[in-house]
Design an enzyme around this catalytic site. Sequence first.
Site, mmCIF file in Angstrom:
data_model
loop_
_atom_site.group_PDB
_atom_site.id
_atom_site.type_symbol
_atom_site.label_atom_id
_atom_site.label_comp_id
_atom_site.label_asym_id
_atom_site.label_seq_id
_atom_site.Cartn_x
_atom_site.Cartn_y
_atom_site.Cartn_z
ATOM 1 N N SER A 150 112.723 -67.190 36.073
ATOM 2 C CA SER A 150 113.274 -66.623 34.952
ATOM 3 C C SER A 150 114.560 -66.739 35.337
ATOM 4 C CB SER A 150 112.811 -65.135 35.261
ATOM 5 O OG SER A 150 113.328 -64.210 34.193
ATOM 6 N N TYR A 163 110.799 -56.986 38.523
ATOM 7 C CA TYR A 163 110.496 -58.310 37.932
ATOM 8 C C TYR A 163 111.643 -59.203 38.425
ATOM 9 C CZ TYR A 163 110.363 -61.756 34.390
ATOM 10 O OH TYR A 163 110.065 -63.101 33.525
ATOM 11 N N SER A 166 111.096 -60.095 41.975
ATOM 12 C CA SER A 166 109.978 -61.201 42.539
ATOM 13 C C SER A 166 110.453 -62.533 42.124
ATOM 14 C CB SER A 166 108.769 -60.424 41.556
ATOM 15 O OG SER A 166 108.924 -60.776 40.270
#
Length: 255
Positions: A150, A163, A166
């Site tokens: 991401s 998030y 990770s």
Amino acid sequence: MTGMLDGKVALVTGAAGGIGRASARLFAEEGAKLVISDVTSEGVEQTASEVRDLGGEVVPVVADLASKADIEAMVAAAVDRWGRLDCAFNNAGITGGQIGQGGRLTADWDEEAFDRIVTINLKGTWLCMVAQIRQMQTQEGGGAIINTASLAGLQGFPTTTGYSASKHAVVGMTKTAALEYAPKIRVNALCPGYVDTPMLEDTMARRGEMILGQIPFGRLADPCEMAQMACWALSDRGSYATGQAFAVDGGFTAG
């Protein structure tokens, strides 16, 4: 010109929708034989139906990335059917908004939710890589892996602590594996920008206008645009690319 994945056996996780479904469809169009997985049978069967409508060969598997046995079964499904696994797109993951943590600052995250997001996004990806690498090491030609990270794996974003943690870890793990297994197995990461999928609904509801204003392209990405990058990275056309975190973000990180 032949398809980018002609003659290859590919695995796509998180294939019930969004980037995963778009990738399964594209990989089939580009010549791959597919194993696709997701945690819901309805969604993965729908994707399988769409792949078959395109003339593709596909084995759907219901799998939870919190389960090592489920993950090993995904790889076994490819080997049992076609004798090998050439490409793997470890795309499945969850966001903070999906587990009730949307908009929470670091000190406000629930411990259980933090553990859950790390289990799926990081440990699940690692377990996928373990099973995939072990198979690819045994076969002639090795293989290629791409993990969905991401933009939150490349820089900080407020209220994304679990998030972001990770996904930063996925990028680091990708780079480490790329060094360890080169040149037989290539390992890269895809770092999507803001993509028009159900996973983004919570974020867009809270910050949509601001987000669009930060993207030079002025729009969300289509899932197919992420699929194209993943397909290239897994194909022989990406044969000299490994250890990279490809930001496909409409220019978001260029500023």
